[in-house]
Design a protein around this motif. Structure first.
Motif, mmCIF file in Angstrom:
data_model
loop_
_atom_site.group_PDB
_atom_site.id
_atom_site.type_symbol
_atom_site.label_atom_id
_atom_site.label_comp_id
_atom_site.label_asym_id
_atom_site.label_seq_id
_atom_site.Cartn_x
_atom_site.Cartn_y
_atom_site.Cartn_z
ATOM 1 N N UNK A 292 0.834 -1.110 0.010
ATOM 2 C CA UNK A 292 0.005 -0.069 -0.025
ATOM 3 C C UNK A 292 0.908 1.291 -0.095
ATOM 4 N N UNK A 293 1.938 1.422 0.747
ATOM 5 C CA UNK A 293 2.833 2.314 0.765
ATOM 6 C C UNK A 293 3.500 2.693 -0.459
ATOM 7 N N UNK A 294 3.683 1.834 -1.592
ATOM 8 C CA UNK A 294 4.209 1.859 -2.623
ATOM 9 C C UNK A 294 3.253 2.169 -3.887
ATOM 10 N N UNK A 295 2.073 2.222 -3.520
ATOM 11 C CA UNK A 295 0.796 2.783 -4.235
ATOM 12 C C UNK A 295 0.447 4.136 -3.824
ATOM 13 N N UNK A 296 0.736 5.185 -4.490
ATOM 14 C CA UNK A 296 0.155 6.558 -4.164
ATOM 15 C C UNK A 296 -1.242 6.713 -3.531
ATOM 16 N N UNK A 297 -2.127 6.183 -4.176
ATOM 17 C CA UNK A 297 -3.402 6.499 -3.577
ATOM 18 C C UNK A 297 -3.624 5.611 -2.178
ATOM 19 N N UNK A 298 -3.155 4.510 -2.242
ATOM 20 C CA UNK A 298 -3.265 3.598 -1.115
ATOM 21 C C UNK A 298 -2.606 4.275 0.042
ATOM 22 N N UNK A 299 -1.324 4.925 -0.256
ATOM 23 C CA UNK A 299 -0.342 5.362 0.459
ATOM 24 C C UNK A 299 -1.185 6.712 1.163
ATOM 25 N N UNK A 300 -1.762 7.452 0.246
ATOM 26 C CA UNK A 300 -2.488 8.847 0.914
ATOM 27 C C UNK A 300 -3.470 8.533 1.625
ATOM 28 N N UNK A 301 -4.427 7.260 1.613
ATOM 29 C CA UNK A 301 -5.374 6.850 2.846
ATOM 30 C C UNK A 301 -4.594 6.425 3.940
ATOM 31 N N UNK A 302 -3.261 5.937 3.871
ATOM 32 C CA UNK A 302 -2.735 5.698 5.139
ATOM 33 C C UNK A 302 -2.222 6.780 5.769
ATOM 34 N N UNK A 303 -1.661 7.954 5.151
ATOM 35 C CA UNK A 303 -1.292 9.192 5.668
ATOM 36 C C UNK A 303 -2.228 10.395 5.864
ATOM 37 N N UNK A 304 -3.226 10.164 5.506
ATOM 38 C CA UNK A 304 -4.181 11.098 5.514
ATOM 39 C C UNK A 304 -4.554 11.746 7.036
ATOM 40 N N UNK A 305 -4.097 12.813 7.358
ATOM 41 C CA UNK A 305 -4.303 13.441 8.624
ATOM 42 C C UNK A 305 -5.838 13.548 8.976
ATOM 43 N N UNK A 306 -6.611 13.362 8.264
ATOM 44 C CA UNK A 306 -8.245 13.469 8.513
ATOM 45 C C UNK A 306 -8.716 12.284 9.212
ATOM 46 N N UNK A 307 -8.137 11.298 8.917
ATOM 47 C CA UNK A 307 -8.605 9.856 9.269
ATOM 48 C C UNK A 307 -7.979 9.723 11.123
ATOM 49 N N UNK A 308 -8.943 9.451 11.890
ATOM 50 C CA UNK A 308 -8.649 9.141 13.214
ATOM 51 C C UNK A 308 -8.866 7.787 13.544
ATOM 52 N N UNK A 309 -9.700 7.039 12.991
ATOM 53 C CA UNK A 309 -9.857 5.373 13.363
ATOM 54 C C UNK A 309 -9.509 4.505 12.396
ATOM 55 N N UNK A 310 -9.640 3.162 12.791
ATOM 56 C CA UNK A 310 -9.127 2.431 11.615
ATOM 57 C C UNK A 310 -9.663 0.960 12.226
ATOM 58 N N UNK A 311 -9.820 -0.045 11.298
ATOM 59 C CA UNK A 311 -10.479 -1.300 11.482
ATOM 60 C C UNK A 311 -9.747 -2.165 10.243
ATOM 61 N N UNK A 312 -9.518 -3.354 10.490
ATOM 62 C CA UNK A 312 -8.619 -4.206 9.353
ATOM 63 C C UNK A 312 -9.109 -5.739 9.413
ATOM 64 N N UNK A 313 -8.871 -6.594 8.650
ATOM 65 C CA UNK A 313 -9.181 -7.850 8.555
ATOM 66 C C UNK A 313 -8.654 -8.593 7.518
ATOM 67 N N UNK A 314 -8.407 -9.967 7.470
ATOM 68 C CA UNK A 314 -8.232 -10.682 6.336
ATOM 69 C C UNK A 314 -9.268 -11.815 6.223
#
Length: 287
Positions: A241-263
């Motif tokens: 994700x960090x190597x993909x600009x759009x996905x990376x921007x989601x990770x680094x977006x300061x407007x997000x405050x919370x997170x959830x993830x799964x596989x």
């Protein structure tokens, strides 16, 4: 070099390894060649690790029109890369090795392979090379929540350091906190993709991440989603994700405050059939 390797093979056959089959002896010769290779098609060759002999690969039946990796999967070997060499008319071990080394040295010296299986029927020889797949995430993270927390740790590490996403630099951002509802939204979508074997931000029912998050009870002011397919660890997923600009921007977006993830993994595990979802959110302010 070739005469020395033939001598090694003769010693293996006549000495302490006399009980080895010719197939096992050919695998040993290939490993000896990898340990001390000569030039391959005039290219420089470096010593490589030993290949591990796998009974599953020895028993693989290759059929016309069936890709090698698919044949391996059908035989129960989980791999990410495979190749096969077949020769006919080689009546003894030395002729078989000399023929294979001359025509297929690039395969023999491929550093990406980790495993080998050799079979023989008369003068027909088959050598299967493969790279074993990493353990499924369910081995390291039998609880999807634990994998989600590992993703969160990797994401927060990137946010703490700052990151360049494509051409845009994102300064360090505050860490995200885990939100159980976003985790459930991520799990629902991963499970659906795995069960129905598709890969898309739009669910088979037409839902998007915003709708799935609301369904899980999360009232958001802002929401985003990253997906990954086929990687085996949370760290690999975040690195991709960090190597993909759009996905990376989601990770680094300061407007997000919370997170959830799964596989999730397909009901009948196959190579690459692993689906990762991470959902980012900022909750609505309560009136």
């Amino acid at each position: 070099m070739l005469s020395r390797l033939i001598l090694v093979a003769a010693l293996l056959t006549a000495g302490s390894a006399s009980a080895q089959s010719d197939a096992d002896a050919l695998a040993a010769m290939i490993n000896a060649y990898r340990s001390s290779p000569d030039a391959c098609h005039e290219g420089e060759a470096q010593a490589l690790p030993q290949l591990k002999t796998q009974a599953t690969l020895e028993a693989v039946k290759l059929k016309p029109g069936v890709r090698v990796l698919v044949a391996l999967q059908n035989a129960g070997f989980s791999g990410t890369k495979a190749d096969a060499i077949s020769i006919s008319g080689a009546g003894n071990l030395q002729v078989a090795f000399a023929t294979i080394r001359k025509a297929y040295c690039r395969i023999l010296l491929n550093a990406s392979y980790t495993d080998i299986g050799v079979s023989r029927q008369g003068g027909d020889w088959t050598v299967v090379f493969a790279r074993a797949a990493a353990p499924l995430p369910s081995v390291a993270y039998p609880d999807w929540h634990d994998a989600g927390m590992a993703l969160l740790d990797a994401v927060n590490q990137a946010r703490a350091e700052g990151h360049t996403c494509g051409a845009q630099y994102f300064p360090p951002a505050q860490p995200l906190s885990w939100n159980a509802q976003l985790g459930e939204a991520a799990l629902e979508h991963s499970n659906d993709m795995a069960a129905q074997q598709y890969f898309d931000h739009t669910g088979k029912d037409g839902s998007n991440v915003g709708e799935r998050s609301r369904k899980a009870g999360y009232q958001w002011a802002r929401v985003g989603e990253n997906l990954a397919y086929g990687v085996y660890t949370p760290q690999e997923a975040v690195a991709g994700w960090l190597n993909s600009p759009g996905h990376c921007a989601n990770i680094m977006n300061k407007d997000f405050t919370e997170f959830g993830a799964a596989y999730a993994i397909t009901p009948q595990p196959a190579v690459g059939a692993i689906y990762w979802s991470q959902v980012f959110g900022r909750p609505k302010l309560r009136a």
